[in-house]
Design an enzyme around this catalytic site. Structure first.
Site, PDB file in Angstrom:
ATOM      1  N   GLU A 261       1.027  -1.155   0.345  1.00  0.00           N
ATOM      2  CA  GLU A 261       0.095   0.261  -0.150  1.00  0.00           C
ATOM      3  C   GLU A 261       1.288   1.243   0.265  1.00  0.00           C
ATOM      4  O   GLU A 261       1.737   1.293   0.665  1.00  0.00           O
ATOM      5  CB  GLU A 261      -0.858   0.282   0.990  1.00  0.00           C
ATOM      6  CG  GLU A 261      -2.007  -0.833   0.971  1.00  0.00           C
ATOM      7  CD  GLU A 261      -2.741  -0.627   2.344  1.00  0.00           C
ATOM      8  OE1 GLU A 261      -3.868  -1.688   2.696  1.00  0.00           O
ATOM      9  OE2 GLU A 261      -2.203  -1.216   3.635  1.00  0.00           O
ATOM     10  N   CYS A 295      -1.916   9.091   2.702  1.00  0.00           N
ATOM     11  CA  CYS A 295      -2.080   8.812   0.885  1.00  0.00           C
ATOM     12  C   CYS A 295      -3.495   8.866   0.025  1.00  0.00           C
ATOM     13  O   CYS A 295      -3.603   8.946  -0.708  1.00  0.00           O
ATOM     14  CB  CYS A 295      -1.951   7.319   1.134  1.00  0.00           C
ATOM     15  SG  CYS A 295      -2.626   5.476   1.289  1.00  0.00           S
TER      16      CYS A 295
END
Length: 498
Positions: A261, A295
């Site tokens: 990720e 993010c």
């Protein structure tokens, strides 16, 4: 209250001093220079943690191999009982863990408490897997049984980021344990304390010694030693794209699975038929989560030229109303950046954007006031007149900087939004069903929010495309990353001597 000292107590989860956690025991073995833990709000040193040597990594992995074999023999129901105890203790110790997160990471205490709630959700979802189908029986010849069943991978190495140190600990540990694996956690150098506390909580909940360890140290030494260890069967990592590439290259030498990720450059798209006030509020909220250090944050706001003036005016009003404050103040909604290096990076990106032609409408650096003289405080910042030629349009900012650009046509918008090398999250604001559905088809991102600002749900799948990674740990698809499949052919009929 002295928040720097209050997190270390004899009875607390951290104990009187920090250290690695191996087989349920706090270890202070040094394999390199100690790592300072700095309070981002004050710049004060909170603690020093040791760096793990390769020998300590090997010891933790060896213990994990033995513990995992016994754990894998337990039924899903038995594993779920242990995870349920973790879930319960998380609720009982929520404020203690949240205080640790706020001290080492800098987020407002209320947000840190919410993060612990998110950690509980990840365990709740993992617990639900006690009822999953764990294999299949496939039609074959008479007197023969063909099965494909799920089995654990073995020992998992988990590399954690600093922005959600407790929630992402849970995001990886919960499915790994429920699936029957052992897991060794390497927390960020900035935020190791919460991982230590959570490991102690897991021990109290009944996680067997050796099944879960926490090893501190730099990614390029401790993290690399974990990834390269011959008995580690999988790596799950949340962090930078640069770090993800390095881990993938190392794991490729062993041909083991990786779950990555990574970073993002989320476009926040506002079409002319959108609810402008809602879009403006959500654009600010999605930019300021955790001081912009997420993010999935709104990294670049695309607003249609016909509503540009009204939208920017509302955004500026909402941003101006947000005041940075001490993470432990009751009204705190915006804390500091996690480290001085992050402050310097964000400041340089804002300055470069202005030099390249952007208009600085608000903020741009350290907030005014004596209380912000120390620490890594960055004021809510608004940049307008941003163009795709500017560095800030292409690179992840990871700070409370809202950059606005305009578009005129749908096709132009899609081309520009998809031009980023990242492909994690995107936001679409429109009340036109055709526009929404077409954008869902055309945007090259693994996760798209429509007329809402998130966050993702544990039963979904937080998956990135392109430089944003290889998919995450959430939901059914994430859980299955912690498993492999074993095929069995069993002959039992007359032709097999039965």
């Amino acid at each position: 209250m002295d928040v720097n000292r209050s997190i270390f107590t004899a009875q607390g989860l951290l104990g009187p001093e920090p250290g690695h956690v191996i087989a349920g025991i706090r270890r202070t073995d040094h394999g390199g220079d100690p790592l300072p833990v700095i309070d981002p709000a004050t710049g004060a040193r909170v603690a020093e943690v040791p760096s793990a040597s390769d020998a300590l990594v090997d010891e933790a992995v060896t213990l994990a191999v033995t513990a995992q074999r016994a754990w894998a023999r337990r039924s899903h129901t038995e594993r779920a009982k242990v995870l349920r105890s973790i879930h319960t203790l998380l609720g009982e110790h929520a404020e203690e863990i949240a205080r640790i997160v706020s001290v080492e990471q800098g987020k407002p205490f209320g947000d840190a408490v919410g993060e612990i709630g998110g950690a509980q959700n990840f365990f709740e979802y993992a617990i639900s897997q006690q009822y999953r189908d764990i294999g299949e029986v496939i039609a074959t010849e008479s007197g023969e049984q063909l099965t494909v069943r799920e089995v654990p991978i073995g020992v998992v190495a988990a590399i954690l980021p600093w922005n959600f140190p407790a929630a992402i600990f849970a995001r990886k540990v919960a499915p790994a344990l429920m699936a029957g694996n052992a897991i060794i956690v390497k927390p960020s150098e900035f935020t190791p304390l919460s991982a230590m506390a959570l490991a102690e909580l897991c021990r109290r909940a009944g996680v067997p010694d050796g099944l879960l360890s926490v090893l501190c140290g730099p990614g390029r030494s401790t993290g690399s030693a974990l990834v390269r260890h011959p008995d580690v069967g999988m790596v799950t990592m949340t962090g930078s794209t640069r770090g993800g590439r390095e881990i993938m290259a190392q794991a490729a030498q062993k041909l083991i699975p990786v779950s990555l990720e990574l970073g993002g450059k989320a476009p926040f798209i506002v079409f002319p038929d959108a609810d402008i006030d809602r879009a403006a509020k959500d654009a600010v909220a999605a930019r300021l989560w955790n001081a912009g250090q997420v993010c999935t944050c709104n990294e670049i706001t695309y607003v249609h030229q016909d509503i540009r003036e009204e939208f920017v005016e509302r955004v500026q009003s909402h941003l101006a109303a947000v005041e940075p404050s001490d993470p432990f103040a009751a009204s705190s909604t915006l804390g500091p950046l996690v480290a001085e290096r992050e402050w310097t990076k964000v400041k340089s990106m804002v300055d470069a954007a202005v030099e390249q032609g952007a208009t600085l409408a608000l903020g741009g650096g350290r907030p005014e006031g004596e209380q912000f003289a120390a620490g890594n405080w960055f004021a809510p910042t608004l940049l307008t007149d941003v163009t795709e030629q500017m560095d800030i349009t292409r690179n992840e900012v990871f700070g409370p900087v809202l950059a606005v650009t305009t578009f005129s046509t749908y096709d132009e918008l899609i081309t520009r939004a998809n031009a980023t090398p990242y492909g994690l999250s995107a936001y679409v604001y429109s009340n036109n069903l055709h526009t929404v559905m077409q954008a869902l088809d055309d945007l090259d991102f693994g996760e798209i929010y429509v007329n809402k600002a998130g966050p993702e749900r544990p039963q979904g799948f937080h998956t990135g495309w392109k430089a944003s990674g290889l998919g995450g740990d959430d939901g059914t698809h994430g859980y299955e990353r912690y498993l492999r499949r074993k095929t069995s052919y069993v002959g039992y009929g007359p032709s097999y001597g039965g």
